[in-house]
Write an enzyme that holds these catalytic residues in place. Structure first.
Site, PDB file in Angstrom:
ATOM      1  N   CYS A 223      28.953  71.056  21.630  1.00 20.24           N
ATOM      2  CA  CYS A 223      28.351  72.368  21.922  1.00 20.24           C
ATOM      3  C   CYS A 223      27.711  72.991  20.696  1.00 20.24           C
ATOM      4  O   CYS A 223      26.950  73.951  20.813  1.00 20.24           O
ATOM      5  CB  CYS A 223      29.398  73.319  22.484  1.00 20.24           C
ATOM      6  SG  CYS A 223      30.189  72.701  23.961  1.00 20.24           S
TER       7      CYS A 223
ATOM      8  N   HIS B 275      27.620  80.972  21.591  1.00 18.78           N
ATOM      9  CA  HIS B 275      27.784  79.881  22.549  1.00 18.78           C
ATOM     10  C   HIS B 275      28.361  80.449  23.838  1.00 18.78           C
ATOM     11  O   HIS B 275      29.317  81.224  23.824  1.00 18.78           O
ATOM     12  CB  HIS B 275      28.728  78.831  21.952  1.00 18.78           C
ATOM     13  CG  HIS B 275      29.058  77.726  22.909  1.00 18.78           C
ATOM     14  ND1 HIS B 275      28.099  77.080  23.660  1.00 18.78           N
ATOM     15  CD2 HIS B 275      30.250  77.164  23.249  1.00 18.78           C
ATOM     16  CE1 HIS B 275      28.689  76.162  24.413  1.00 18.78           C
ATOM     17  NE2 HIS B 275      29.984  76.200  24.187  1.00 18.78           N
TER      18      HIS B 275
ATOM     19  N   ASN C 258      28.842  76.832  31.005  1.00 12.92           N
ATOM     20  CA  ASN C 258      28.763  76.245  29.660  1.00 12.92           C
ATOM     21  C   ASN C 258      27.835  75.028  29.710  1.00 12.92           C
ATOM     22  O   ASN C 258      28.149  74.031  30.352  1.00 12.92           O
ATOM     23  CB  ASN C 258      30.185  75.841  29.230  1.00 12.92           C
ATOM     24  CG  ASN C 258      30.242  75.263  27.827  1.00 12.92           C
ATOM     25  OD1 ASN C 258      29.224  74.932  27.234  1.00 12.92           O
ATOM     26  ND2 ASN C 258      31.456  75.125  27.316  1.00 12.92           N
TER      27      ASN C 258
HETATM   28  O1  UT7 Z   1      32.260  74.630  24.899  1.00 13.26           O
HETATM   29  C1  UT7 Z   1      33.292  74.104  24.146  1.00 13.26           C
HETATM   30  C2  UT7 Z   1      34.348  75.025  24.005  1.00 13.26           C
HETATM   31  N1  UT7 Z   1      35.041  75.289  25.234  1.00 13.26           N
HETATM   32  C3  UT7 Z   1      35.680  76.413  25.342  1.00 13.26           C
HETATM   33  O2  UT7 Z   1      35.561  77.203  24.428  1.00 13.26           O
HETATM   34  C4  UT7 Z   1      36.577  76.673  26.514  1.00 13.26           C
HETATM   35  C5  UT7 Z   1      37.822  77.354  26.009  1.00 13.26           C
HETATM   36  N2  UT7 Z   1      38.851  77.617  27.022  1.00 13.26           N
HETATM   37  C6  UT7 Z   1      38.681  78.463  28.038  1.00 13.26           C
HETATM   38  O3  UT7 Z   1      37.613  78.988  28.265  1.00 13.26           O
HETATM   39  C7  UT7 Z   1      39.903  78.800  28.873  1.00 13.26           C
HETATM   40  O4  UT7 Z   1      41.047  78.296  28.242  1.00 13.26           O
HETATM   41  C8  UT7 Z   1      39.834  78.254  30.329  1.00 13.26           C
HETATM   42  C9  UT7 Z   1      38.804  79.047  31.122  1.00 13.26           C
HETATM   43  C10 UT7 Z   1      39.458  76.786  30.311  1.00 13.26           C
HETATM   44  C11 UT7 Z   1      41.187  78.439  31.018  1.00 13.26           C
HETATM   45  O5  UT7 Z   1      41.601  79.784  30.945  1.00 13.26           O
HETATM   46  P1  UT7 Z   1      43.121  80.122  30.537  1.00 13.26           P
HETATM   47  O6  UT7 Z   1      43.262  81.575  30.624  1.00 13.26           O
HETATM   48  O7  UT7 Z   1      43.344  79.492  29.197  1.00 13.26           O
HETATM   49  O8  UT7 Z   1      43.920  79.452  31.683  1.00 13.26           O
HETATM   50  P2  UT7 Z   1      45.019  78.304  31.614  1.00 13.26           P
HETATM   51  O9  UT7 Z   1      44.385  77.004  31.236  1.00 13.26           O
HETATM   52  O10 UT7 Z   1      46.155  78.765  30.797  1.00 13.26           O
HETATM   53  O11 UT7 Z   1      45.469  78.243  33.102  1.00 13.26           O
HETATM   54  C12 UT7 Z   1      46.117  79.340  33.702  1.00 13.26           C
HETATM   55  C13 UT7 Z   1      46.470  78.930  35.125  1.00 13.26           C
HETATM   56  C14 UT7 Z   1      47.131  77.574  35.231  1.00 13.26           C
HETATM   57  O12 UT7 Z   1      48.095  77.644  36.280  1.00 13.26           O
HETATM   58  P3  UT7 Z   1      49.645  77.757  35.920  1.00 13.26           P
HETATM   59  O13 UT7 Z   1      49.961  76.544  35.097  1.00 13.26           O
HETATM   60  O14 UT7 Z   1      49.777  79.032  35.155  1.00 13.26           O
HETATM   61  O15 UT7 Z   1      50.273  77.793  37.264  1.00 13.26           O
HETATM   62  C15 UT7 Z   1      46.008  76.683  35.677  1.00 13.26           C
HETATM   63  O16 UT7 Z   1      46.456  75.570  36.437  1.00 13.26           O
HETATM   64  O17 UT7 Z   1      45.250  78.849  35.888  1.00 13.26           O
HETATM   65  C16 UT7 Z   1      45.209  77.605  36.550  1.00 13.26           C
HETATM   66  N3  UT7 Z   1      43.825  77.205  36.693  1.00 13.26           N
HETATM   67  C17 UT7 Z   1      43.059  77.556  37.731  1.00 13.26           C
HETATM   68  N4  UT7 Z   1      43.303  78.292  38.818  1.00 13.26           N
HETATM   69  C18 UT7 Z   1      42.307  78.489  39.689  1.00 13.26           C
HETATM   70  C19 UT7 Z   1      43.074  76.463  35.827  1.00 13.26           C
HETATM   71  N5  UT7 Z   1      41.838  76.313  36.316  1.00 13.26           N
HETATM   72  C20 UT7 Z   1      41.800  76.991  37.490  1.00 13.26           C
HETATM   73  C21 UT7 Z   1      40.791  77.219  38.454  1.00 13.26           C
HETATM   74  N6  UT7 Z   1      41.098  77.969  39.533  1.00 13.26           N
HETATM   75  N7  UT7 Z   1      39.544  76.726  38.315  1.00 13.26           N
END
Ligand code: UT7
Length: 341
Positions: free
Chosen positions: A128, A268, A298
Site C-alpha cells: 500500500c 492511505h 482499500n
Molecule cells: O492497507 C494496509 C493496511 N491495512 C490496514 O491498515 C487495516 C488495519 N486493520 C483494520 O482496519 C481493522 O483491524 C479491521 C477493519 C480489519 C478489523 O477491525 P477491528 O476493530 O480490529 O475488528 P477485529 O478484527 O478485532 O474483529 C472484531 C470482531 C471479531 O469477532 P469476535 O472475535 O469479537 O467475535 C471478528 O470476527 O468482528 C468480527 N468481524 C466481523 N464481523 C462482521 C471481522 N470482520 C467482520 C465483518 N463483519 N466483515
C-alpha cells in the site's frame, strides 16, 4: 518575511532540479460492490462494515480487465492533464502487489497498451506504500536530469487475491488505479521530500504466502488458501497509526512546515478509524483530510494516487498549495511526502 517552507533538497543537491507533478489521473472499474451485496456473501452487515471501517462500496474489475488495463486508463488521463503524448514518456514505474502476472512486469504491459515505445519500464512492490515509493524513485530520474518525463502509477486488482469467503478481509479491498506525470517545471519546488520506511520483522502481519519461490502454486497450496491475502487486522491497525504519524511528522520537519501550512492531507485509505486517529495526532482539521474510502475501500498502491487525482479535480488544492501524502502497508512499509502542488 519567513520563507513559506525550506527545500531540504537544496542543501545537498548540487545538480538536482525540482520535480513536479504536471498531471494526475485515475480510473476505477464500473462494477460497484455494495455492503448490502456482501451481506449476502458472508456473515457481515452494512452496520459492521460502516462503523468499523467507513467503507460503503468498492469497485471490482471485470474478469477480462487486469491491473495493466486499470493502470493504462489512469495513465492516459494523467498524460492528458499534463499535455504529454506517449512518445514523450521516458520511464514507466508501476507500483502494484497484484501484477497481471509474475513477469513480464505490469509496467511493460502498460507501455504496450499506451504505446510509449521509447519508455523504459519496471514494477516496484511496496504494497500500500507503493505510490510514494514510486514517486520518490521516479523523481530521482528528474532530479538527476536523466529523464524529462516519468509516468508513475499505483494500480491494483485486489479482487483477484481476496478470499471472498473470509469476512475479515473481503469487505475491505477494492480495485482501481491512479497515475502521475513527473516533470521539471520552472518556478515550482514540486516534490519537496519523501520519507520511506520499512520493518521486515513484521512481514507476517499482512501477506500472501503462495505463488512465489517460497511456495510455488500446487494443488495443495491452492486448496490451503495460500494464494489469498491474509491480515492480522488489529496489529496492522496499531502499527499503521504510529508509522503514518511519525513519517508525516518527519516529512514536515524536513520542510520546516507544521500542519497548519498544509492545505490537504491525503492519507492511505484503509480505514476511517485509522484516518481519524492519524488526523487527530497530526492535529489536522477534518477540512484538511481528504477521504474517498467510502467509495472505493482499500485499493492499496492505488489508494493515495486515486485520492490525489480526486482532490485536485474537486478543487481541494490550487497550484502552490502544500499537500501531505502519507501511506502504510504490508512489509511493513510506510511513507510520507510533501508536495508543492
Ligand atoms: O492497507 C494496509 C493496511 N491495512 C490496514 O491498515 C487495516 C488495519 N486493520 C483494520 O482496519 C481493522 O483491524 C479491521 C477493519 C480489519 C478489523 O477491525 P477491528 O476493530 O480490529 O475488528 P477485529 O478484527 O478485532 O474483529 C472484531 C470482531 C471479531 O469477532 P469476535 O472475535 O469479537 O467475535 C471478528 O470476527 O468482528 C468480527 N468481524 C466481523 N464481523 C462482521 C471481522 N470482520 C467482520 C465483518 N463483519 N466483515
Amino acid at each position: 518575511m519567513k520563507a513559506k517552507f525550506k527545500n531540504p533538497r537544496a542543501k545537498h543537491d548540487f545538480r538536482g532540479r525540482p520535480c513536479s507533478i504536471t498531471g494526475v489521473g485515475s480510473y476505477v472499474p464500473e462494477r460497484i460492490l455494495t455492503n448490502a451485496e456482501l451481506e449476502k456473501m458472508v456473515e457481515t452487515s452494512d452496520e459492521w462494515i460502516t462503523s468499523r471501517t467507513g467503507i460503503k462500496e468498492r469497485r471490482i474489475a471485470a474478469s477480462n480487465e487486469f491491473t495493466s488495463d486499470l493502470a493504462a486508463n489512469a495513465a492516459e488521463r494523467a498524460m492528458k492533464m499534463a499535455g504529454v503524448t506517449a512518445d514523450h514518456i521516458d520511464l514507466i514505474i508501476v507500483a502494484t502487489l497484484t501484477p497481471d502476472m509474475p513477469f513480464p512486469s505490469t509496467a511493460c504491459l502498460v507501455q504496450r497498451k499506451i504505446g510509449a515505445a521509447r519508455a523504459a519500464a519496471f514494477d516496484i512492490e511496496a504494497a500500500c506504500s507503493g505510490f510514494i515509493y514510486a514517486l520518490e524513485i521516479g523523481q530521482q530520474f528528474i532530479l538527476s536530469r536523466s529523464y524529462e518525463t516519468v509516468l508513475v502509477i499505483g494500480a491494483e486488482k485486489l479482487s483477484s487475491i481476496v478470499n471472498w469467503k473470509d469476512r475479515n478481509t473481503c469487505v475491505l479491498f477494492g480495485d482501481g488505479a491512479g497515475a502521475a506525470i513527473l516533470q521539471h517545471r520552472e518556478n515550482s519546488h514540486g516534490l519537496l521530500t519523501a520519507v520511506m520506511g520499512a520493518d521486515g520483522n513484521k512481514a507476517d502481519l499482512l501477506s500472501m504466502p503462495g505463488g512465489g519461490s517460497a511456495c510455488p502454486a500446487t494443488a495443495k497450496s491452492v486448496a490451503d488458501g495460500l494464494h489469498f491475502l491474509r491480515m492480522d487486522g488489529k496489529e496492522t491497525f496499531k502499527n499503521a497509526v504510529n508509522a503514518m504519524v511519525s513519517a508525516a511528522n518527519e516529512a514536515m520537519r524536513r520542510c520546516d512546515v507544521d500542519i497548519t501550512k498544509i492545505k490537504c492531507v491525503i492519507p492511505h485509505q484503509a480505514n476511517q478509524r485509522i484516518i481519524d486517529a492519524v488526523g487527530e495526532r497530526l492535529k489536522a482539521t477534518p477540512e484538511q483530510l481528504f477521504v474517498n474510502l467510502h467509495k472505493y475501500g482499500n485499493t492499496s498502491a492505488a489508494s493515495v494516487a486515486i485520492a490525489l487525482d480526486e482532490a485536485v479535480a474537486a478543487g481541494k488544492v490550487s497550484r502552490g498549495d502544500l499537500i501531505l501524502l502519507v501511506v502504510f502497508g504490508a512489509g511493513l512499509t510506510w511513507g510520507a511526502a510533501v508536495i508543492e502542488w
